[in-house]
Design a protein around this motif. Structure first.
Motif, PDB file in Angstrom:
ATOM      1  N   VAL A 519     -11.869  18.456  48.586  1.00  0.00           N
ATOM      2  CA  VAL A 519     -10.781  17.776  47.890  1.00  0.00           C
ATOM      3  C   VAL A 519     -11.322  16.910  46.764  1.00  0.00           C
ATOM      4  CG1 VAL A 519     -10.804  15.829  49.521  1.00  0.00           C
ATOM      5  CG2 VAL A 519      -8.720  16.301  48.219  1.00  0.00           C
ATOM      6  N   THR A 520     -10.610  16.887  45.640  1.00  0.00           N
ATOM      7  CA  THR A 520     -10.844  15.894  44.592  1.00  0.00           C
ATOM      8  C   THR A 520      -9.637  14.976  44.555  1.00  0.00           C
ATOM      9  OG1 THR A 520      -9.777  17.066  42.758  1.00  0.00           O
ATOM     10  CG2 THR A 520     -12.068  17.623  43.224  1.00  0.00           C
ATOM     11  N   THR A 521      -9.880  13.695  44.317  1.00  0.00           N
ATOM     12  CA  THR A 521      -8.774  12.748  44.276  1.00  0.00           C
ATOM     13  C   THR A 521      -9.182  11.497  43.518  1.00  0.00           C
ATOM     14  OG1 THR A 521      -7.222  11.455  45.619  1.00  0.00           O
ATOM     15  CG2 THR A 521      -9.446  11.706  46.498  1.00  0.00           C
ATOM     16  N   HIS A 522      -8.176  10.840  42.897  1.00  0.00           N
ATOM     17  CA  HIS A 522      -8.369   9.514  42.321  1.00  0.00           C
ATOM     18  C   HIS A 522      -7.784   8.433  43.217  1.00  0.00           C
ATOM     19  CE1 HIS A 522     -10.295  10.659  38.675  1.00  0.00           C
ATOM     20  NE2 HIS A 522      -9.264  11.290  38.164  1.00  0.00           N
ATOM     21  N   PHE A 523      -7.142   8.830  44.347  1.00  0.00           N
ATOM     22  CA  PHE A 523      -6.650   7.860  45.317  1.00  0.00           C
ATOM     23  C   PHE A 523      -7.811   7.484  46.234  1.00  0.00           C
ATOM     24  CE2 PHE A 523      -2.511   9.923  44.394  1.00  0.00           C
ATOM     25  CZ  PHE A 523      -1.742   8.791  44.140  1.00  0.00           C
ATOM     26  N   MET A 524      -8.282   6.265  46.131  1.00  0.00           N
ATOM     27  CA  MET A 524      -9.433   5.865  46.936  1.00  0.00           C
ATOM     28  C   MET A 524      -9.090   5.772  48.420  1.00  0.00           C
ATOM     29  SD  MET A 524     -12.073   5.724  44.964  1.00  0.00           S
ATOM     30  CE  MET A 524     -11.340   7.204  44.232  1.00  0.00           C
ATOM     31  N   PRO A 547     -17.652   7.818  53.883  1.00  0.00           N
ATOM     32  CA  PRO A 547     -17.038   6.665  53.207  1.00  0.00           C
ATOM     33  C   PRO A 547     -17.649   5.336  53.642  1.00  0.00           C
ATOM     34  CG  PRO A 547     -15.346   8.227  53.866  1.00  0.00           C
ATOM     35  CD  PRO A 547     -16.635   8.714  54.454  1.00  0.00           C
ATOM     36  N   ASP A 548     -17.895   5.185  54.936  1.00  0.00           N
ATOM     37  CA  ASP A 548     -18.478   3.935  55.414  1.00  0.00           C
ATOM     38  C   ASP A 548     -19.904   3.754  54.899  1.00  0.00           C
ATOM     39  OD1 ASP A 548     -16.191   3.200  56.708  1.00  0.00           O
ATOM     40  OD2 ASP A 548     -16.862   3.761  58.710  1.00  0.00           O
ATOM     41  N   ASP A 549     -20.676   4.865  54.796  1.00  0.00           N
ATOM     42  CA  ASP A 549     -22.033   4.784  54.245  1.00  0.00           C
ATOM     43  C   ASP A 549     -22.005   4.274  52.804  1.00  0.00           C
ATOM     44  OD1 ASP A 549     -23.152   5.753  56.574  1.00  0.00           O
ATOM     45  OD2 ASP A 549     -23.255   7.832  55.865  1.00  0.00           O
ATOM     46  N   LEU A 550     -21.102   4.830  52.002  1.00  0.00           N
ATOM     47  CA  LEU A 550     -21.044   4.440  50.585  1.00  0.00           C
ATOM     48  C   LEU A 550     -20.602   2.991  50.442  1.00  0.00           C
ATOM     49  CD1 LEU A 550     -19.579   7.607  48.807  1.00  0.00           C
ATOM     50  CD2 LEU A 550     -21.928   7.080  49.434  1.00  0.00           C
ATOM     51  N   LYS A 551     -19.641   2.580  51.249  1.00  0.00           N
ATOM     52  CA  LYS A 551     -19.194   1.181  51.182  1.00  0.00           C
ATOM     53  C   LYS A 551     -20.309   0.234  51.625  1.00  0.00           C
ATOM     54  CE  LYS A 551     -15.429   2.163  53.542  1.00  0.00           C
ATOM     55  NZ  LYS A 551     -14.160   2.020  54.288  1.00  0.00           N
ATOM     56  N   ALA A 552     -20.990   0.602  52.710  1.00  0.00           N
ATOM     57  CA  ALA A 552     -22.077  -0.264  53.207  1.00  0.00           C
ATOM     58  C   ALA A 552     -23.197  -0.398  52.181  1.00  0.00           C
ATOM     59  CB  ALA A 552     -22.629   0.293  54.516  1.00  0.00           C
ATOM     60  N   SER A 553     -23.406   0.645  51.378  1.00  0.00           N
ATOM     61  CA  SER A 553     -24.517   0.619  50.415  1.00  0.00           C
ATOM     62  C   SER A 553     -24.295  -0.387  49.299  1.00  0.00           C
ATOM     63  CB  SER A 553     -24.735   2.020  49.819  1.00  0.00           C
ATOM     64  OG  SER A 553     -23.685   2.367  48.920  1.00  0.00           O
ATOM     65  N   VAL A 554     -23.043  -0.828  49.092  1.00  0.00           N
ATOM     66  CA  VAL A 554     -22.770  -1.781  48.009  1.00  0.00           C
ATOM     67  C   VAL A 554     -22.315  -3.137  48.553  1.00  0.00           C
ATOM     68  CG1 VAL A 554     -22.165   0.105  46.448  1.00  0.00           C
ATOM     69  CG2 VAL A 554     -20.347  -1.090  47.690  1.00  0.00           C
ATOM     70  N   ALA A 555     -22.325  -3.294  49.870  1.00  0.00           N
ATOM     71  CA  ALA A 555     -21.892  -4.567  50.460  1.00  0.00           C
ATOM     72  C   ALA A 555     -22.827  -5.697  50.028  1.00  0.00           C
ATOM     73  CB  ALA A 555     -21.854  -4.458  51.978  1.00  0.00           C
ATOM     74  N   THR A 556     -22.255  -6.852  49.791  1.00  0.00           N
ATOM     75  CA  THR A 556     -23.028  -8.029  49.386  1.00  0.00           C
ATOM     76  C   THR A 556     -22.537  -9.232  50.187  1.00  0.00           C
ATOM     77  OG1 THR A 556     -21.456  -8.632  47.646  1.00  0.00           O
ATOM     78  CG2 THR A 556     -23.255  -7.152  47.027  1.00  0.00           C
ATOM     79  N   THR A 563     -14.121  -2.211  49.459  1.00  0.00           N
ATOM     80  CA  THR A 563     -13.228  -1.062  49.523  1.00  0.00           C
ATOM     81  C   THR A 563     -13.919   0.162  48.932  1.00  0.00           C
ATOM     82  OG1 THR A 563     -12.303  -1.497  47.337  1.00  0.00           O
ATOM     83  CG2 THR A 563     -11.251  -2.602  49.221  1.00  0.00           C
ATOM     84  N   MET A 564     -13.276   1.324  49.066  1.00  0.00           N
ATOM     85  CA  MET A 564     -13.820   2.530  48.431  1.00  0.00           C
ATOM     86  C   MET A 564     -13.828   2.379  46.917  1.00  0.00           C
ATOM     87  SD  MET A 564     -15.232   4.988  50.010  1.00  0.00           S
ATOM     88  CE  MET A 564     -15.270   5.990  48.547  1.00  0.00           C
ATOM     89  N   GLU A 565     -12.833   1.697  46.358  1.00  0.00           N
ATOM     90  CA  GLU A 565     -12.820   1.478  44.910  1.00  0.00           C
ATOM     91  C   GLU A 565     -13.992   0.601  44.496  1.00  0.00           C
ATOM     92  OE1 GLU A 565      -9.943  -0.672  41.644  1.00  0.00           O
ATOM     93  OE2 GLU A 565      -9.078   0.903  42.907  1.00  0.00           O
ATOM     94  N   ASP A 566     -14.278  -0.441  45.290  1.00  0.00           N
ATOM     95  CA  ASP A 566     -15.452  -1.275  45.010  1.00  0.00           C
ATOM     96  C   ASP A 566     -16.726  -0.436  45.009  1.00  0.00           C
ATOM     97  OD1 ASP A 566     -13.862  -3.572  44.929  1.00  0.00           O
ATOM     98  OD2 ASP A 566     -14.152  -4.001  47.060  1.00  0.00           O
ATOM     99  N   ALA A 567     -16.852   0.446  46.025  1.00  0.00           N
ATOM    100  CA  ALA A 567     -18.048   1.281  46.135  1.00  0.00           C
ATOM    101  C   ALA A 567     -18.156   2.232  44.952  1.00  0.00           C
ATOM    102  CB  ALA A 567     -18.016   2.062  47.448  1.00  0.00           C
ATOM    103  N   PHE A 568     -17.042   2.869  44.586  1.00  0.00           N
ATOM    104  CA  PHE A 568     -16.997   3.795  43.457  1.00  0.00           C
ATOM    105  C   PHE A 568     -17.530   3.108  42.202  1.00  0.00           C
ATOM    106  CE2 PHE A 568     -15.122   5.780  39.803  1.00  0.00           C
ATOM    107  CZ  PHE A 568     -14.844   7.095  40.118  1.00  0.00           C
ATOM    108  N   ILE A 569     -16.978   1.947  41.880  1.00  0.00           N
ATOM    109  CA  ILE A 569     -17.341   1.247  40.640  1.00  0.00           C
ATOM    110  C   ILE A 569     -18.783   0.763  40.690  1.00  0.00           C
ATOM    111  CG2 ILE A 569     -16.830  -0.794  39.246  1.00  0.00           C
ATOM    112  CD1 ILE A 569     -13.857  -0.339  40.017  1.00  0.00           C
TER     113      ILE A 569
END
Length: 586
Positions: A519-524, A547-556, A563-569
């Motif tokens: 799937v491709t989507t712009h809805f985070m 999703p949790d891996d990507l979010k955890a990688s940018v946690a501060t 959020t997923m949007e935070d991780a994306f950006i």
């Protein structure tokens, strides 16, 4: 200086109604006000009446009943004076794709009567404002979706308007470009400009100062978004520590008494419940006693779904009629091996590699123009790769194209239906395309018609269907032949939240039957349904994980629960920084 809350409204809407033919009213006795110096969100799904109301504010369309006063002028008596004082950016802004950025600005300056002496300073200000100075010579047709929207905004601002009307400027635009657009528009309100931002993205509603919430032509709410969100305060919970597959747990939760709505949030499940519901008892009933239940912050969409009476439940009749696929085969169903695509000297996708096992959802995310659509099209056989290979169900998409295509189903936001064919004709056509014939073809068409309630609409042309029904028809056509792999390209853009939940109920249940989904989507929030995600930027995969891996990688420390949007950006910005550092070192 922003306009004060006590000044006269820029727009006064009084009991406005509009009907087209014999259809239900597009607008039904709608009233509201638009203030200067603020962003007012015109919020609701496609078909809610947003575009009709905006076109009436411009004086391009007249109401059947009621009145609209814009900047002190009645739209019936003084449309020309209104149009001279406003900026308007329609959904499909009329950029000329074979003209450059600068040529489009020149053309719209002519159309808006901008004096030639004022043009150099105005162009310089707008190109700086939209960060398009580097691209003045690029053809508009070669811009990404976000850049096109920025150019459309610049054209709408050539003569500084008192009121700016933006009809769904964020549709199909990635989170970074949407955030840029929001910053630009918020800067305009500091000058006292009134802004109307029409949107089907309910997360955008939360960024507005006030909203008018429409659904099926009726005004459901007007006021600050926090006022509506507050109605579900204390009724939203996050369930974590789940064991086993999340999808059956969510389906079970959605059928529990007291549950209004539920969605996935990474490895957790997010529930909206009725007032005074026993959340602990609900959690125990769906997942056992050893899970963690914690309050979660309510969102605008939670309140909207609650207002509409809740989601559709967890049962999928579509999945119940689908033959389960064997789960003991550990071979990947969808494979990308070094996929590369070049257009002349431009590399749209480079060395994309991943595997998707049976019964998983895999997401391709990325900014507009990053290469995710190119990757997607290569994997479903619509675009021939320059290098590498793609496989579906073991078949090479170059050598065994027909066999691979018969194992997959394809659903796109656009173009996947034939608009001049009726509902029944589309079902018949796609059944034949996917190789169904005889009794099996008749049975599958009958089932799709029954499951999605197509019978009352069977003779209607697909182009005349409401968006939600189009989406159901596209899904029915894509899964009629019971594919092993399902390709979903921006499948739910613009549809109402109830239809979106119905869609994901079907997809989640199909995955439990062994179907594999790309799937491709712009809805985070939809990205949270994925088991894994590849984030693509500048033609390369810059992150791969859950999703949790990507979010955890940018946690501060400042943002411990992104959020997923935070991780994306954050991940895109980190990739840009790495590229810049690499170039400087070279």
């Amino acid at each position: 200086m922003a306009a004060s809350a006590t000044s006269s409204p820029f727009v006064q809407i009084a009991d406005v109604s509009k009907r087209f033919g014999t259809a239900p009213p597009a607008l039904d006795a709608v009233s509201g006000a638009i203030e200067g110096g603020h962003i007012t969100g015109l919020v609701g799904p496609d078909g809610a009446g947003k575009t009709t109301l905006i076109r009436m504010m411009t004086g391009l369309m007249m109401p059947d009943g009621g009145t609209i006063d814009v900047l002190g002028f009645d739209t019936r008596r003084d449309p020309a004076r209104i149009q001279a004082a406003i900026g308007y950016m329609p959904q499909r802004f009329g950029l000329y794709e074979d003209l450059s950025v600068q040529e489009n600005l020149n053309l719209y300056a002519d159309l808006r009567g901008l004096p030639k002496a004022d043009r150099p300073a105005t162009f310089d200000e707008l190109l700086t404002f939209t960060d398009l100075k580097r691209f003045t010579g690029r053809l508009a047709g070669q811009l990404s979706g976000g850049m096109k929207q920025k150019l459309g905004l610049a054209c709408a601002l050539l003569k500084k308007p008192r009121l700016l009307l933006l009809d769904e400027p964020g549709v199909g635009v990635d989170p970074i470009s949407r955030r840029d657009l929001w910053k630009m528009v918020k800067d305009l309100t500091t000058e006292g400009i009134g802004v109307v931002w029409s949107t089907a993205y309910l997360d955008e509603a939360e960024a507005c100062d006030r909203v008018l919430l429409l659904n099926q032509g009726k005004l459901l709410f007007t006021g600050p978004p926090s006022e509506l969100t507050g109605r579900v305060d204390g009724r939203v919970f996050r369930l974590s520590g789940l064991t086993g597959r999340r999808r059956p747990i969510l389906a079970k939760a959605l059928d529990q008494n007291g549950v209004i709505d539920g969605v996935m949030q990474g490895a957790s499940i997010r529930l909206v419940v009725e007032a005074n519901a026993d959340v602990a008892a609900i959690a125990t009933a769906i997942a056992g006693a050893n899970i963690t239940t914690a309050p979660a912050s309510p969102r605008f969409e939670d309140a909207f779904v609650d207002m509409l009476g809740g989601g559709p439940g967890g049962r999928s009749r579509l999945a119940e009629t689908t033959t389960a696929l064997p789960t003991d085969d550990d071979k990947p169903v969808i494979e990308a091996r070094g996929l590369t695509k070049r257009f002349g000297d431009f590399t749209a996708a480079q060395d994309i590699t991943f595997q998707i096992p049976r019964g998983q959802i895999f997401g391709l995310l990325g900014p507009n123009g990053a290469g995710k659509s190119t990757t997607f099209k290569m994997l479903c056989g619509l675009l021939r790769p320059t290098g590498g290979e793609g496989r579906v169900a073991g078949f090479d998409l170059r050598r065994d194209t027909a066999q691979a295509r018969n194992r997959l189903g394809y659903m796109a936001q656009k173009f996947s239906l034939y608009g001049d064919l009726s509902v029944a004709q589309n079902l018949d056509f796609f059944a034949g395309v996917y190789g169904l014939s005889g009794a099996r073809k008749r049975e599958r068409i009958r089932l799709m018609t029954e499951i999605f309630d197509f019978a009352p609409h069977a003779s209607l042309s697909a182009k005349d269907l409401p968006l939600g029904l189009k989406q159901r028809l596209a899904l029915a056509c894509a899964v009629m032949h019971e594919p092993e792999a399902l390709f979903l390209d921006e499948p739910t853009s613009g549809v109402d939240p109830i239809t979106r939940r119905e869609f994901w109920t079907h997809i989640n249940a199909l995955v439990e039957k062994g179907v594999t989904v790309l799937v491709t989507t712009h809805f985070m929030d939809e990205a949270e349904y994925c088991d894994r995600i590849s984030l693509i930027y500048r033609g390369r995969s810059i992150a791969l994980g859950s999703p949790d891996d990507l979010k955890a990688s940018v946690a501060t420390t400042a943002n411990p629960d992104p959020t997923m949007e935070d991780a994306f950006i954050a991940l895109v910005q980190a990739s840009e920084a790495d590229d810049t550092a690499g170039k400087a070192a070279a």
